[in-house]
Design a protein around this motif. Sequence first.
Motif, PDB file in Angstrom:
ATOM      1  N   THR A 186       3.869  -3.822  -9.955  1.00 60.18           N
ATOM      2  CA  THR A 186       3.397  -2.640  -9.245  1.00 60.18           C
ATOM      3  C   THR A 186       3.786  -2.689  -7.778  1.00 60.18           C
ATOM      4  N   ASP A 187       3.959  -1.501  -7.195  1.00 60.51           N
ATOM      5  CA  ASP A 187       4.239  -1.349  -5.776  1.00 60.51           C
ATOM      6  C   ASP A 187       3.496  -0.131  -5.265  1.00 60.51           C
ATOM      7  N   TYR A 188       3.101  -0.171  -3.987  1.00 60.71           N
ATOM      8  CA  TYR A 188       2.318   0.892  -3.393  1.00 60.71           C
ATOM      9  C   TYR A 188       2.829   1.240  -2.009  1.00 60.71           C
ATOM     10  N   SER A 189       2.633   2.495  -1.646  1.00 58.25           N
ATOM     11  CA  SER A 189       2.836   2.898  -0.272  1.00 58.25           C
ATOM     12  C   SER A 189       1.802   2.220   0.618  1.00 58.25           C
ATOM     13  N   ASP A 190       2.191   1.889   1.845  1.00 60.25           N
ATOM     14  CA  ASP A 190       1.255   1.256   2.766  1.00 60.25           C
ATOM     15  C   ASP A 190       0.010   2.108   2.998  1.00 60.25           C
ATOM     16  N   SER A 191       0.143   3.406   2.920  1.00 60.79           N
ATOM     17  CA  SER A 191      -0.968   4.296   3.197  1.00 60.79           C
ATOM     18  C   SER A 191      -2.049   4.271   2.123  1.00 60.79           C
TER      19      SER A 191
ATOM     20  N   THR B 173      -4.846   2.313  -7.395  1.00 60.11           N
ATOM     21  CA  THR B 173      -4.378   1.366  -8.395  1.00 60.11           C
ATOM     22  C   THR B 173      -3.633   2.110  -9.490  1.00 60.11           C
TER      23      THR B 173
ATOM     24  N   LYS C 236      -2.431   1.306  -0.107  1.00 60.85           N
ATOM     25  CA  LYS C 236      -2.722  -0.062  -0.531  1.00 60.85           C
ATOM     26  C   LYS C 236      -4.196  -0.393  -0.319  1.00 60.85           C
ATOM     27  N   GLY C 237      -4.787  -1.010  -1.320  1.00 65.49           N
ATOM     28  CA  GLY C 237      -6.190  -1.362  -1.260  1.00 65.49           C
ATOM     29  C   GLY C 237      -7.118  -0.264  -1.705  1.00 65.49           C
ATOM     30  N   ARG C 238      -6.611   0.958  -1.845  1.00 65.68           N
ATOM     31  CA  ARG C 238      -7.437   2.085  -2.262  1.00 65.68           C
ATOM     32  C   ARG C 238      -7.019   2.649  -3.624  1.00 65.68           C
TER      33      ARG C 238
ATOM     34  N   ALA D 242       2.921   5.229  -5.652  1.00 68.75           N
ATOM     35  CA  ALA D 242       2.762   3.993  -6.409  1.00 68.75           C
ATOM     36  C   ALA D 242       3.741   3.983  -7.561  1.00 68.75           C
TER      37      ALA D 242
END
Length: 120
Positions: free
Chosen positions: A57-62, A68, A64-66, A49
Amino acid sequence: QVQLVESGGGLVQPGGSLRLSCAASGSIFSINAMIWYRQAPGKERELVAAITGGGSTDYSDSVKGRFTISRANAKNTVYLQMNSLKPEDTAVYYCNLDAYDSNWYRTDYWGQGTQVTVSS
């Protein structure tokens, strides 16, 4: 000299939560981004992240949603809230600071890492 110290790692059961903290100290003129990476044994370092100086902000696909990523109001600390943890999240988590000094030279700084283990 700029220093980064990670904390908050530990052992947690699958489905549990942890919050990692990265505290920065020293003279920082301007922050381009603060980034969380992780590395599991035998695997390449992975970006988890990132948060820019402007708050994007940006997140790895693995994750995302979990997970922050966030910053304290003073902007000297970055957090990684990790929910619904899975065994595959097990790794050493590192904080990275992408910043500029007073001469606008861009420099990377790394913390020592904190171990996260997800296991029953």
